[in-house]
Design an enzyme around this catalytic site. Structure first.
Site, PDB file in Angstrom:
ATOM      1  CG  ASP A 155      -2.945   4.901   0.315  1.00 34.29           C
ATOM      2  OD1 ASP A 155      -4.157   4.731   0.539  1.00 34.29           O
ATOM      3  OD2 ASP A 155      -2.052   4.274   0.906  1.00 34.29           O
ATOM      4  CG  ASP A 159      -6.878   5.253   4.291  1.00 37.29           C
ATOM      5  OD1 ASP A 159      -7.209   4.103   4.644  1.00 37.29           O
ATOM      6  OD2 ASP A 159      -5.927   5.481   3.526  1.00 37.29           O
TER       7      ASP A 159
END
Length: 214
Positions: A149, A183
Protein backbone atom coordinates in the site's frame (compact mmCIF):
# COMPACT_ATOMS: atom_id res chain seq x y z
CA UNK A 1 -19.41 -4.07 -23.43
CA UNK A 2 -17.69 -7.03 -25.08
CA UNK A 3 -14.97 -9.36 -23.79
CA UNK A 4 -12.08 -7.53 -25.51
CA UNK A 5 -12.96 -4.18 -23.95
CA UNK A 6 -13.42 -5.81 -20.57
CA UNK A 7 -10.02 -7.51 -20.78
CA UNK A 8 -8.40 -4.23 -21.82
CA UNK A 9 -9.79 -2.48 -18.73
CA UNK A 10 -8.58 -5.30 -16.48
CA UNK A 11 -5.10 -5.40 -18.04
CA UNK A 12 -4.64 -1.61 -17.79
CA UNK A 13 -5.65 -1.58 -14.11
CA UNK A 14 -3.40 -4.56 -13.33
CA UNK A 15 -0.43 -2.97 -15.08
CA UNK A 16 -0.83 0.35 -13.25
CA UNK A 17 -1.36 -1.45 -9.94
CA UNK A 18 1.56 -3.86 -10.23
CA UNK A 19 4.02 -1.36 -11.72
CA UNK A 20 3.27 1.11 -8.91
CA UNK A 21 3.71 -1.61 -6.28
CA UNK A 22 6.94 -2.93 -7.79
CA UNK A 23 8.36 0.60 -7.98
CA UNK A 24 7.47 1.35 -4.36
CA UNK A 25 8.74 -2.04 -3.17
CA UNK A 26 12.13 -1.59 -4.87
CA UNK A 27 12.64 2.15 -4.26
CA UNK A 28 11.23 2.71 -0.76
CA UNK A 29 12.20 1.30 2.61
CA UNK A 30 9.22 0.20 4.70
CA UNK A 31 7.80 3.32 6.35
CA UNK A 32 9.37 5.80 3.91
CA UNK A 33 7.13 8.61 2.72
CA UNK A 34 7.21 11.42 0.17
CA UNK A 35 4.93 14.44 0.47
CA UNK A 36 3.32 15.24 -2.89
CA UNK A 37 0.91 17.80 -1.43
CA UNK A 38 0.07 18.66 2.17
CA UNK A 39 -3.01 16.44 1.79
CA UNK A 40 -1.43 13.64 -0.25
CA UNK A 41 1.61 11.49 0.53
CA UNK A 42 3.25 8.39 -0.86
CA UNK A 43 3.72 6.20 2.22
CA UNK A 44 5.04 2.65 1.90
CA UNK A 45 3.41 0.11 4.19
CA UNK A 46 2.66 -3.60 3.84
CA UNK A 47 -0.59 -5.25 4.80
CA UNK A 48 -0.48 -8.93 5.69
CA UNK A 49 -4.13 -9.13 6.68
CA UNK A 50 -7.55 -8.18 5.39
CA UNK A 51 -9.07 -4.72 5.02
CA UNK A 52 -7.73 -2.09 7.42
CA UNK A 53 -4.94 -4.45 8.44
CA UNK A 54 -7.25 -6.83 10.31
CA UNK A 55 -6.08 -10.42 10.77
CA UNK A 56 -8.10 -13.60 11.22
CA UNK A 57 -5.95 -14.45 14.22
CA UNK A 58 -7.37 -11.33 15.91
CA UNK A 59 -10.83 -12.91 15.86
CA UNK A 60 -10.26 -16.68 15.73
CA UNK A 61 -8.17 -19.01 17.94
CA UNK A 62 -5.62 -19.72 15.18
CA UNK A 63 -2.03 -18.74 14.64
CA UNK A 64 -1.16 -15.74 12.49
CA UNK A 65 0.48 -17.86 9.70
CA UNK A 66 -2.59 -20.12 9.56
CA UNK A 67 -4.88 -17.12 9.44
CA UNK A 68 -2.82 -15.63 6.63
CA UNK A 69 -3.01 -18.87 4.61
CA UNK A 70 -6.77 -19.17 5.13
CA UNK A 71 -7.25 -15.55 4.07
CA UNK A 72 -5.17 -16.00 0.91
CA UNK A 73 -7.06 -19.16 -0.07
CA UNK A 74 -10.36 -17.37 0.56
CA UNK A 75 -9.19 -14.52 -1.70
CA UNK A 76 -8.35 -17.01 -4.45
CA UNK A 77 -11.86 -18.47 -4.32
CA UNK A 78 -13.30 -14.95 -4.21
CA UNK A 79 -11.34 -13.91 -7.31
CA UNK A 80 -12.50 -17.06 -9.11
CA UNK A 81 -16.08 -16.28 -8.16
CA UNK A 82 -15.83 -12.67 -9.33
CA UNK A 83 -14.21 -13.88 -12.55
CA UNK A 84 -17.16 -16.17 -13.22
CA UNK A 85 -19.55 -13.33 -12.39
CA UNK A 86 -17.79 -11.16 -14.97
CA UNK A 87 -17.90 -13.92 -17.59
CA UNK A 88 -21.60 -14.45 -16.89
CA UNK A 89 -22.48 -10.75 -17.16
CA UNK A 90 -20.66 -10.50 -20.50
CA UNK A 91 -22.26 -13.72 -21.78
CA UNK A 92 -25.71 -12.45 -20.88
CA UNK A 93 -24.92 -9.05 -22.46
CA UNK A 94 -25.75 -7.25 -19.24
CA UNK A 95 -25.64 -3.47 -18.94
CA UNK A 96 -22.34 -1.70 -19.62
CA UNK A 97 -22.53 -0.21 -16.15
CA UNK A 98 -22.65 -3.63 -14.50
CA UNK A 99 -19.85 -5.05 -16.65
CA UNK A 100 -17.63 -2.03 -15.95
CA UNK A 101 -18.22 -2.31 -12.21
CA UNK A 102 -17.44 -6.05 -12.16
CA UNK A 103 -14.32 -5.44 -14.31
CA UNK A 104 -13.05 -2.94 -11.73
CA UNK A 105 -13.80 -5.23 -8.79
CA UNK A 106 -12.18 -8.24 -10.51
CA UNK A 107 -9.06 -6.31 -11.53
CA UNK A 108 -8.63 -4.91 -8.03
CA UNK A 109 -9.13 -8.27 -6.33
CA UNK A 110 -6.70 -9.92 -8.76
CA UNK A 111 -4.13 -7.17 -8.21
CA UNK A 112 -4.08 -7.72 -4.46
CA UNK A 113 -4.12 -11.53 -4.70
CA UNK A 114 -0.95 -11.35 -6.82
CA UNK A 115 0.75 -9.67 -3.85
CA UNK A 116 -0.59 -12.22 -1.36
CA UNK A 117 0.36 -15.27 -3.41
CA UNK A 118 3.62 -14.28 -5.10
CA UNK A 119 5.34 -11.32 -3.42
CA UNK A 120 6.65 -13.46 -0.56
CA UNK A 121 8.83 -15.45 -2.95
CA UNK A 122 9.56 -12.65 -5.45
CA UNK A 123 10.92 -9.93 -3.14
CA UNK A 124 13.34 -9.57 -0.28
CA UNK A 125 12.53 -7.87 3.02
CA UNK A 126 11.82 -4.13 3.01
CA UNK A 127 12.53 -3.56 6.69
CA UNK A 128 15.37 -1.01 6.98
CA UNK A 129 16.52 -1.85 3.45
CA UNK A 130 15.45 -1.67 -0.17
CA UNK A 131 13.88 -4.88 -1.37
CA UNK A 132 15.37 -6.70 -4.33
CA UNK A 133 13.54 -8.89 -6.81
CA UNK A 134 14.23 -12.64 -6.82
CA UNK A 135 16.75 -12.56 -3.94
CA UNK A 136 18.49 -15.61 -2.51
CA UNK A 137 16.44 -15.16 0.67
CA UNK A 138 12.91 -13.88 -0.05
CA UNK A 139 10.95 -12.43 2.85
CA UNK A 140 8.22 -15.08 2.77
CA UNK A 141 6.92 -18.06 0.88
CA UNK A 142 4.18 -18.93 -1.59
CA UNK A 143 0.75 -17.74 -0.31
CA UNK A 144 2.40 -15.67 2.43
CA UNK A 145 3.08 -12.42 0.62
CA UNK A 146 2.07 -8.98 1.90
CA UNK A 147 -0.02 -6.44 0.00
CA UNK A 148 1.85 -3.24 -0.86
CA UNK A 149 0.00 0.00 0.00
CA UNK A 150 1.23 3.51 -0.71
CA UNK A 151 -1.54 6.06 -1.30
CA UNK A 152 -2.17 8.22 1.76
CA UNK A 153 -4.53 11.19 1.92
CA UNK A 154 -4.31 12.92 5.34
CA UNK A 155 -6.59 15.75 4.17
CA UNK A 156 -7.23 16.79 7.76
CA UNK A 157 -4.48 16.29 10.34
CA UNK A 158 -5.19 18.15 13.55
CA UNK A 159 -5.85 17.81 17.27
CA UNK A 160 -9.23 17.83 18.97
CA UNK A 161 -9.76 20.94 21.16
CA UNK A 162 -9.08 20.29 24.83
CA UNK A 163 -12.62 21.22 25.87
CA UNK A 164 -14.20 18.33 23.91
CA UNK A 165 -15.05 15.47 26.31
CA UNK A 166 -13.10 12.23 25.88
CA UNK A 167 -11.51 13.24 22.53
CA UNK A 168 -9.96 16.48 23.75
CA UNK A 169 -6.23 16.70 23.03
CA UNK A 170 -6.14 13.55 20.92
CA UNK A 171 -5.12 13.43 17.26
CA UNK A 172 -7.72 13.56 14.53
CA UNK A 173 -6.72 12.55 11.02
CA UNK A 174 -8.91 12.22 7.93
CA UNK A 175 -8.41 10.20 5.72
CA UNK A 176 -6.41 7.65 7.77
CA UNK A 177 -6.18 4.43 5.67
CA UNK A 178 -3.29 3.79 3.28
CA UNK A 179 -4.34 1.95 0.13
CA UNK A 180 -3.30 1.11 -3.45
CA UNK A 181 -4.61 1.21 -7.03
CA UNK A 182 -6.26 -2.20 -6.66
CA UNK A 183 -8.18 -0.97 -3.62
CA UNK A 184 -9.29 2.08 -5.60
CA UNK A 185 -10.59 -0.14 -8.40
CA UNK A 186 -12.56 -2.31 -5.98
CA UNK A 187 -14.03 0.71 -4.17
CA UNK A 188 -14.95 2.40 -7.45
CA UNK A 189 -16.63 -0.76 -8.73
CA UNK A 190 -18.63 -1.20 -5.53
CA UNK A 191 -19.51 2.50 -5.58
CA UNK A 192 -20.84 2.21 -9.12
CA UNK A 193 -23.06 -0.71 -8.09
CA UNK A 194 -24.41 1.22 -5.11
CA UNK A 195 -24.96 4.59 -6.80
CA UNK A 196 -26.09 3.32 -10.21
CA UNK A 197 -27.85 0.21 -8.96
CA UNK A 198 -30.94 0.51 -11.17
CA UNK A 199 -28.88 1.23 -14.27
CA UNK A 200 -26.46 -1.60 -13.53
CA UNK A 201 -29.09 -4.26 -12.92
CA UNK A 202 -31.79 -2.87 -15.20
CA UNK A 203 -32.89 -4.49 -18.42
CA UNK A 204 -30.77 -4.00 -21.53
CA UNK A 205 -33.79 -2.57 -23.31
CA UNK A 206 -33.77 0.32 -20.83
CA UNK A 207 -30.45 1.49 -22.29
CA UNK A 208 -31.70 1.52 -25.90
CA UNK A 209 -33.34 4.78 -27.05
CA UNK A 210 -37.02 4.44 -27.90
CA UNK A 211 -36.49 5.59 -31.48
CA UNK A 212 -34.04 2.71 -32.07
CA UNK A 213 -36.55 0.15 -30.86
CA UNK A 214 -39.34 1.47 -33.10
Amino acid sequence: MNLKKSLLIIIVILLIDQLSKIYIKTHFVLGDSVEVFSWFKILFIENSGAAWGAKLSDFLPISEPTGKLVLTIFRLFAVAGIGYWLYDTIRKESSKTLILAVCLIFAGALGNIIDSVLYGIVFGDSYQQLATAFPDEPYGSLFYGKVVDMLYFPMVDTTWPAWIPYFGGSTFRFFEPVFNIADMAISTGVGILLVFNKKAFGKIDDEIPAEEVA
